[in-house]
Scaffold this active site. Sequence first.
Site, PDB file in Angstrom:
ATOM      1  N   ASN A   1       9.736   3.970   2.680  1.00  0.00           N
ATOM      2  CA  ASN A   1       9.784   3.541   4.070  1.00  0.00           C
ATOM      3  C   ASN A   1      11.038   2.699   4.269  1.00  0.00           C
ATOM      4  O   ASN A   1      11.572   2.137   3.309  1.00  0.00           O
ATOM      5  CB  ASN A   1       8.535   2.695   4.340  1.00  0.00           C
ATOM      6  CG  ASN A   1       8.171   2.650   5.795  1.00  0.00           C
ATOM      7  OD1 ASN A   1       8.938   2.157   6.609  1.00  0.00           O
ATOM      8  ND2 ASN A   1       7.005   3.158   6.124  1.00  0.00           N
TER       9      ASN A   1
ATOM     10  N   HIS B   1      10.660   6.847   7.238  1.00  0.00           N
ATOM     11  CA  HIS B   1      11.130   6.905   5.851  1.00  0.00           C
ATOM     12  C   HIS B   1      12.621   7.238   5.859  1.00  0.00           C
ATOM     13  O   HIS B   1      13.128   7.828   6.805  1.00  0.00           O
ATOM     14  CB  HIS B   1      10.328   7.935   5.065  1.00  0.00           C
ATOM     15  CG  HIS B   1       8.958   7.438   4.694  1.00  0.00           C
ATOM     16  ND1 HIS B   1       8.567   7.216   3.401  1.00  0.00           N
ATOM     17  CD2 HIS B   1       7.900   7.092   5.474  1.00  0.00           C
ATOM     18  CE1 HIS B   1       7.315   6.760   3.390  1.00  0.00           C
ATOM     19  NE2 HIS B   1       6.889   6.674   4.644  1.00  0.00           N
TER      20      HIS B   1
ATOM     21  N   HIS C   1       7.227   4.429  12.199  1.00  0.00           N
ATOM     22  CA  HIS C   1       7.077   4.367  10.739  1.00  0.00           C
ATOM     23  C   HIS C   1       8.074   5.376  10.168  1.00  0.00           C
ATOM     24  O   HIS C   1       7.804   6.580  10.135  1.00  0.00           O
ATOM     25  CB  HIS C   1       5.625   4.744  10.395  1.00  0.00           C
ATOM     26  CG  HIS C   1       5.287   4.741   8.934  1.00  0.00           C
ATOM     27  ND1 HIS C   1       4.458   3.809   8.368  1.00  0.00           N
ATOM     28  CD2 HIS C   1       5.636   5.582   7.918  1.00  0.00           C
ATOM     29  CE1 HIS C   1       4.296   4.068   7.076  1.00  0.00           C
ATOM     30  NE2 HIS C   1       5.012   5.151   6.780  1.00  0.00           N
TER      31      HIS C   1
ATOM     32  N   CYS D   1       6.296   9.685  -0.669  1.00  0.00           N
ATOM     33  CA  CYS D   1       5.087  10.390  -0.222  1.00  0.00           C
ATOM     34  C   CYS D   1       4.678  11.320  -1.352  1.00  0.00           C
ATOM     35  O   CYS D   1       5.456  12.180  -1.752  1.00  0.00           O
ATOM     36  CB  CYS D   1       5.348  11.187   1.050  1.00  0.00           C
ATOM     37  SG  CYS D   1       3.928  12.218   1.496  1.00  0.00           S
TER      38      CYS D   1
ATOM     39  N   ARG E   1       0.830  -1.211   0.000  1.00  0.00           N
ATOM     40  CA  ARG E   1       0.000   0.000   0.000  1.00  0.00           C
ATOM     41  C   ARG E   1       0.865   1.262   0.000  1.00  0.00           C
ATOM     42  O   ARG E   1       0.897   2.013  -0.951  1.00  0.00           O
ATOM     43  CB  ARG E   1      -0.935  -0.010   1.223  1.00  0.00           C
ATOM     44  CG  ARG E   1      -2.100   0.986   1.150  1.00  0.00           C
ATOM     45  CD  ARG E   1      -1.761   2.414   1.498  1.00  0.00           C
ATOM     46  NE  ARG E   1      -1.139   2.577   2.809  1.00  0.00           N
ATOM     47  CZ  ARG E   1      -0.592   3.700   3.237  1.00  0.00           C
ATOM     48  NH1 ARG E   1      -0.569   4.780   2.454  1.00  0.00           N
ATOM     49  NH2 ARG E   1      -0.027   3.777   4.420  1.00  0.00           N
ATOM     50  N   ASP E   2       1.614   1.474   1.047  1.00  0.00           N
ATOM     51  CA  ASP E   2       2.411   2.691   1.186  1.00  0.00           C
ATOM     52  C   ASP E   2       3.490   2.762   0.107  1.00  0.00           C
ATOM     53  O   ASP E   2       3.856   3.841  -0.354  1.00  0.00           O
ATOM     54  CB  ASP E   2       3.061   2.711   2.580  1.00  0.00           C
ATOM     55  CG  ASP E   2       3.635   4.077   2.957  1.00  0.00           C
ATOM     56  OD1 ASP E   2       3.193   5.072   2.366  1.00  0.00           O
ATOM     57  OD2 ASP E   2       4.506   4.141   3.818  1.00  0.00           O
TER      58      ASP E   2
END
Length: 310
Positions: A255, A215, A213, A246, A21-22
């Site tokens: 990430n 990055h 979380h 992002c 997803r991310d």
Amino acid sequence: MAMHSEIALPRKVRLVEVGPRDGLQNEKAIVPTDVKVALIDKLADAGFAAVEATSFVSPKWVPQLADAADVMARITRTPGVAYPVLVPNMKGFEGALAARVDEIAMFVAATESFSQRNTNCSIAESLERAAPVFAAARANGMRVRGYVSCVLGCPYEGDVAPATVRDIAARLVELGAYEVSLGDTIGTGTAGKTRLLIDTVAQAVPVAMLAGHFHDTYGQALTNLYASLEAGVATFDCSVSGLGGCPYARGATGNVASEDVVYLLDGLGIDCGIDMTTLRIAGQYISSALSREPASRVARALNAKSAAAQ
């Protein structure tokens, strides 16, 4: 100053794989549904307790995830593995409910500028919008994970006050989040700031309910993760092959790579339940599908070692 040996790190860490997803949401070329489904299944096989599968967001905003319902219908749901999906609002929740999702995630930004650009509303409004979704999830027996983005820096406002993040995290827990993931969305955080952030948020939310979380834009993700371990955090989000970025933060990279995190934890003797070989194969699979090398340094090193041994 305390010696390293005196710091008690968690013995076990739960990793939430967010690559499907991310990671994939930022890919310009549409990734075929078959590839997404195969990736999610491979990651579950690697041992992740949670694989964030997709997002029920308007295809107009994120065309890459327009196949969310199809993905959820086709993955192999491994017993004991959670497949959380991101939902931005009630419409997204209804899509997730129809897809028989067992866990959802909701985002709130830590700065007003990012909140406006990302969700077209203020922080207060985003929390108000979240309330009915939390209530509906509770009524349907669904767990909700909270995310706070831009916790260590914002592309529009710069530094973020830890107390602001603390108050938002506390509100998400009040609404019913079982866990709050603190997101360094643009990867500007450093170890000292990370530690201060966690210690501040822990004034209102138990450390056991916090996740990290990070990055890797500035190459600090693993360092920030280690600082979080020292603060007692035992859940982290990571992305296979370091996928992601992002869409609202120019230059933000993916990430922290799952392979790099597993290598770090293995080296510390911390159990995370992930089989590195299976994970590496999953990383090679998606990297090949995207026609690029893995962003994970560990994956690149192990791939080279494996090729040399053949």
